[in-house]
Scaffold this motif. Structure first.
Motif, short mmCIF file in Angstrom:
data_model
loop_
_atom_site.label_atom_id
_atom_site.label_comp_id
_atom_site.label_asym_id
_atom_site.label_seq_id
_atom_site.Cartn_x
_atom_site.Cartn_y
_atom_site.Cartn_z
N LEU A 80 0.82 -1.22 0.00
CA LEU A 80 0.00 0.00 0.00
C LEU A 80 0.85 1.26 0.00
O LEU A 80 0.41 2.31 -0.48
N SER A 81 2.04 1.18 0.54
CA SER A 81 2.88 2.37 0.60
C SER A 81 3.23 2.87 -0.80
O SER A 81 3.52 4.05 -0.98
N ARG A 82 3.21 2.00 -1.79
CA ARG A 82 3.46 2.41 -3.18
C ARG A 82 2.16 2.54 -3.98
O ARG A 82 2.03 3.45 -4.80
N ALA A 83 1.23 1.63 -3.73
CA ALA A 83 0.02 1.61 -4.54
C ALA A 83 -0.87 2.83 -4.30
O ALA A 83 -1.40 3.42 -5.24
N THR A 84 -1.01 3.23 -3.03
CA THR A 84 -1.91 4.35 -2.72
C THR A 84 -1.42 5.66 -3.32
O THR A 84 -2.21 6.38 -3.96
N PRO A 85 -0.15 6.03 -3.16
CA PRO A 85 0.31 7.26 -3.83
C PRO A 85 0.17 7.18 -5.35
O PRO A 85 -0.12 8.19 -6.00
N ALA A 86 0.37 5.97 -5.92
CA ALA A 86 0.21 5.82 -7.37
C ALA A 86 -1.24 6.06 -7.79
O ALA A 86 -1.51 6.68 -8.82
N LEU A 87 -2.19 5.55 -7.00
CA LEU A 87 -3.60 5.77 -7.31
C LEU A 87 -3.95 7.25 -7.18
O LEU A 87 -4.65 7.80 -8.05
N ALA A 88 -3.47 7.88 -6.13
CA ALA A 88 -3.75 9.31 -5.95
C ALA A 88 -3.16 10.13 -7.09
O ALA A 88 -3.79 11.06 -7.59
N GLU A 89 -1.96 9.76 -7.52
CA GLU A 89 -1.34 10.49 -8.63
C GLU A 89 -2.12 10.28 -9.92
O GLU A 89 -2.31 11.23 -10.70
N ALA A 90 -2.59 9.05 -10.15
CA ALA A 90 -3.35 8.76 -11.37
C ALA A 90 -4.64 9.56 -11.42
O ALA A 90 -5.05 10.04 -12.48
N LEU A 91 -5.29 9.74 -10.27
CA LEU A 91 -6.54 10.50 -10.24
C LEU A 91 -6.28 11.99 -10.30
O LEU A 91 -7.03 12.74 -10.94
N ASP A 92 -5.23 12.44 -9.63
CA ASP A 92 -4.96 13.88 -9.56
C ASP A 92 -4.46 14.44 -10.88
O ASP A 92 -4.61 15.64 -11.14
N GLU A 93 -3.89 13.57 -11.72
CA GLU A 93 -3.34 14.05 -12.98
C GLU A 93 -4.36 14.11 -14.10
O GLU A 93 -4.08 14.65 -15.17
N VAL A 94 -5.54 13.55 -13.88
CA VAL A 94 -6.59 13.62 -14.91
C VAL A 94 -7.11 15.05 -14.97
O VAL A 94 -7.59 15.59 -13.97
N PRO A 95 -7.02 15.70 -16.11
CA PRO A 95 -7.42 17.12 -16.19
C PRO A 95 -8.92 17.31 -15.98
O PRO A 95 -9.74 16.53 -16.46
#
Length: 768
Positions: A80-95
């Motif tokens: 989770l320490s890697r997966a959660t930031p990756a999910l947040a980044e994937a959602l935050d980068e969607v314009p």
């Protein structure tokens, strides 16, 4: 007497005038929808104005605020320490998708609530502190306070709050199932740790682009992290699932129906120009209905669009009759012999629809006006435009009509006696076994898996959407808070009994003024001997105790507005309704964990026994609206049919039963079929019955007006077949509302054709 040339020019002038009307409608429609189609999805709009319970409607709408534009994703993964930031980044980068994203414990940091509530701390006591002061004056609180004063991790305030009253009170306000770990927010479900990601949408959850972007982002993340498990909650996911299902059905059922419709009409009339001409009245009717309805009502209700679908099958009926007769008559075609049948067909449909404008339901009036105006527009276009269009006529159409007429002759002659016997049997069957279903499941097209995820997230996340609540009213704010507090004891009793899982109300955060005064009196007692004892044991000078006591002077009373302006109070703004139209004030008490059915009687009993309290089940209320709508449609349609029967009786006399048998007989067959199969009747199946009645009336009228004529029989057959393709195939839809509409049309339209087939030879000596 006008000359022949004048008589010929008059219809031409009317045709041009009708074109001008369409141009004006296009301009007006463009202006009305310049900011988008003003659609109304509230089922409560179907209720009469004086029964809409505006306060209940306002409360329900406010409780839903914040949930429509929010989504929640729970993530389980090996790392989770890697997966959660990756999910947040994937959602935050969607314009243009996410306004805010919360997934770290730092995301919840806001202005210090202690600063906002500093002046009110002496009037806010927890039940435990209140009981301790009542028991021994507060001496039992000295030891915990002394421990806090010397704790290296604590932040004591020996003058402002030596007993930590505000910290204790705030701790009871901020209890949550969300547990931070390693800087990330999460919950534990059945022993499995899930990290939590909460997003606030920057666009509407119904926006197709937002749905596509969010769905794609989660799909891409799932592909990159195959070990991850995602649980979703939020309106946008259900809207996206419904849109995806609609696309699939359009590409299968819709496309199949369209291709079938085109194939049938091309096979019969052998011309693409004729096909386009047949669709012209349909477009004309929809344009007039849409423009006039928006101009009259200001918005278009969702069910009006569904109801207006019945317009399609009936509107094209007029064009099919005209073109069928023209295809067989050729150059000898005249419109005049068709006008009585066309006029009666329009009048019968208008009576059936316009009778519903007398109902007190504003939404039903809008539906009826939409359909009636659309039918008028289509009919006028058929009469004024289609005869003037130079359309090719294929000899194959006449041969097909003659062959079809000879192939489907029947020696059977149904009599009124036999028809009456069968009708009584079908009626008895309907009374015995037919049931109704007004459940909101009819409007829910979400997949089962998504619904399960929604329930799981809501249950463990500890969230609610205000489905069950108490609406509480008081003469003023003080009276309202007093009534809210009085509900604490009975609601706590219901929680212990398992009726509810808990409740949330404003009086728990903003005690009534009387309670705040009593708590301030308790603090004054606490600040006497217990305070002196605390400072003496702590080795603090006595002057600090006097300084602490002076802070009790002029302590203000906490009111609702002040609380709602604090960081913690913002989350409870949806509970406050403020002043009502009646001059009193109102608020809601949200109930959690209420089981539909078994858990509701105790809550209803509590509300009935408590003045100013109303129990509201939003799901049950909306289901009741569907049931009331269904009942009113049936009642006013029955009145319309009675009036219509009287009018038709003036023209057809003893043959009136032959005209009414196709629509009424088909309706009885549908209802009896539902009764035998155990299919419940609902508002959408009744909307399908309106289409069956409209086409059945047209078929019965033209069968009586032109008995044994090949052109009339061809048009009746085409009308039922095209409507079966357009609506009957919806029976295979996975969307419950469309399924019931399609199933009704499938059975009913087939029954219409079969009944006209039995009646087709007509009475002996009838004119050709």
């Amino acid at each position: 007497m006008p000359s022949q040339s004048t008589a010929n020019r008059l219809p031409r002038h009317l045709a041009w005038a009708w074109l001008v009307v369409h141009i004006l409608c296009l301009v007006a429609l463009g202006w009305l929808v310049r900011d988008g189609l003003p659609a109304d999805t509230r089922l409560t709009a179907m209720l009469p104005e004086d029964r809409q319970a505006p306060l209940v409607e306002r409360a329900s709408a406010k409780l839903g605020t914040g949930f429509e534009d929010r989504f929640v994703v729970l993530l389980a993964a090996d790392d989770l320490s890697r997966a959660t930031p990756a999910l947040a980044e994937a959602l935050d980068e969607v314009p243009a998708l996410v306004e805010t994203l919360v997934w770290r414990d730092t995301d919840l940091l806001d202005a210090d609530p202690r600063k906002a509530l500093d002046a009110y701390r002496y009037r806010l006591l927890t039940p435990a502190i209140r009981e301790a002061i009542d028991a021994d004056g507060g001496m039992s609180l000295v030891a915990p306070a002394l421990k806090t004063l010397f704790s290296p991790s604590a932040q004591p305030e020996p003058i402002r709050d030596p007993f930590g009253l505000l910290d204790a009170w705030l701790e009871t306000r901020t209890q949550s199932r969300i547990a931070p770990r390693d800087g990330r927010l999460g919950v534990t479900i059945d022993g499995q740790r899930y990290d939590l990601v909460i997003g606030e949408l920057a666009a509407s959850p119904y926006a197709p682009e937002a749905q596509t972007r969010l769905t794609r982002a989660l799909t891409d993340f799932q592909t990159a992290h195959p070990d991850a498990t995602l649980l979703r909650s939020g309106l946008i996911f259900h809207a996206a699932a419904g849109a995806e299902q609609a696309k699939r059905e359009i590409s299968t059922i819709g496309l199949g129906a369209l291709l079938g419709l085109i194939a049938v009409l091309l096979c019969v009339f052998r011309s693409a120009r004729v096909l386009l001409a047949l669709l012209l009245p349909l477009g004309s009717g929809l344009l007039l209905a849409l423009t006039a309805t928006l101009a009259l009502f200001g918005s278009l209700h969702l069910l009006t669009l569904a109801f207006g679908a019945s317009l399609i099958g009936i509107a094209i009926d007029y064009a099919l009759h005209l073109q069928s007769h023209r295809a067989i008559a050729g150059r000898g075609f005249r419109l005049r012999p068709l006008l009585p049948g066309l006029a009666l067909g329009l009048a019968s449909s208008l009576v059936a629809y316009l009778a519903q404008t007398l109902t007190p339901l504003p939404g039903l009036r809008q539906m009826a006006v939409f359909a009636a105006l659309g039918l008028v527009g289509a009919w006028v276009s058929v009469v004024l435009w289609l005869p003037r269009l130079r359309l090719p006529v294929s000899p194959a159409t006449a041969r097909l009509a003659q062959r079809w007429e000879s192939m489907t002759r029947t020696p059977w002659r149904p009599t009124p006696g036999w028809v009456g016997v069968v009708a009584v049997i079908l009626l008895a069957l309907c009374v015995w076994r037919l049931q109704s279903d007004d459940s909101l499941r009819l409007l829910n097209s979400s997949p089962t898996a998504l619904l399960e995820q929604e329930r799981l997230v809501q249950r463990h996340f500890g969230n609610d959407t205000g489905t069950h609540y108490l609406l509480v009213r008081g003469d003023d704010e003080d009276d309202l808070l007093t009534r809210l507090e009085a509900l604490h004891a009975p609601l706590e009793s219901l929680r212990r009994d398992g009726v509810i899982a808990g409740h949330t109300d404003l009086a728990d955060s903003v005690p009534p003024p009387a309670r705040q005064k009593a708590d301030l009196d308790r603090v004054e007692r606490l600040y006497r001997e217990p305070l002196d004892t605390l400072f003496a044991r702590a080795g603090l000078p006595e002057t600090l105790a006097e300084r602490a006591r002076t802070r009790l002077d002029d302590t203000p009373v906490l009111d609702v507005d002040t609380w709602l302006d604090t960081p913690l109070g913002e989350s409870q703004q949806r509970l406050w309704l403020g002043e009502t139209d009646d001059g009193d004030v109102a608020a809601t008490v949200v109930l959690r964990g209420v089981e539909d059915g078994a858990g509701e009687p105790p809550l209803r009993a509590l509300a009935d026994a408590t003045p100013g309290v109303t129990y509201v089940d939003r799901i049950e209320r909306l289901s009741g609206l569907l049931g009331e709508l269904r009942t009113h449609i049936a009642e006013w349609l029955a009145l319309g049919l009675v009036l219509l029967s009287l009018g038709l009786g003036l023209r057809y006399r003893r043959r009136t039963w032959r005209v009414l048998l196709p629509p009424l007989g088909a309706t009885l067959i549908v209802l009896a079929s539902f009764a035998v199969a155990g299919v419940p009747l609902n508002v959408f199946s009744q909307l399908g019955l309106l289409l069956v009645l409209g086409i059945g009336l047209d078929a019965g009228i033209f069968n009586a007006e032109h008995p044994r004529q090949a052109a009339a029989w061809l048009a009746i057959s085409l009308s039922t077949l095209t409507s079966l393709l357009a609506f009957g195939l919806l029976a295979f839809s996975a969307t419950p509302a469309l399924h019931y509409l399609g199933l009704t049309c499938l059975i009913g339209l087939a029954a219409v054709w079969a009944l006209v087939y039995l009646l087709r030879p007509g009475p002996r000596g009838a004119p050709e």
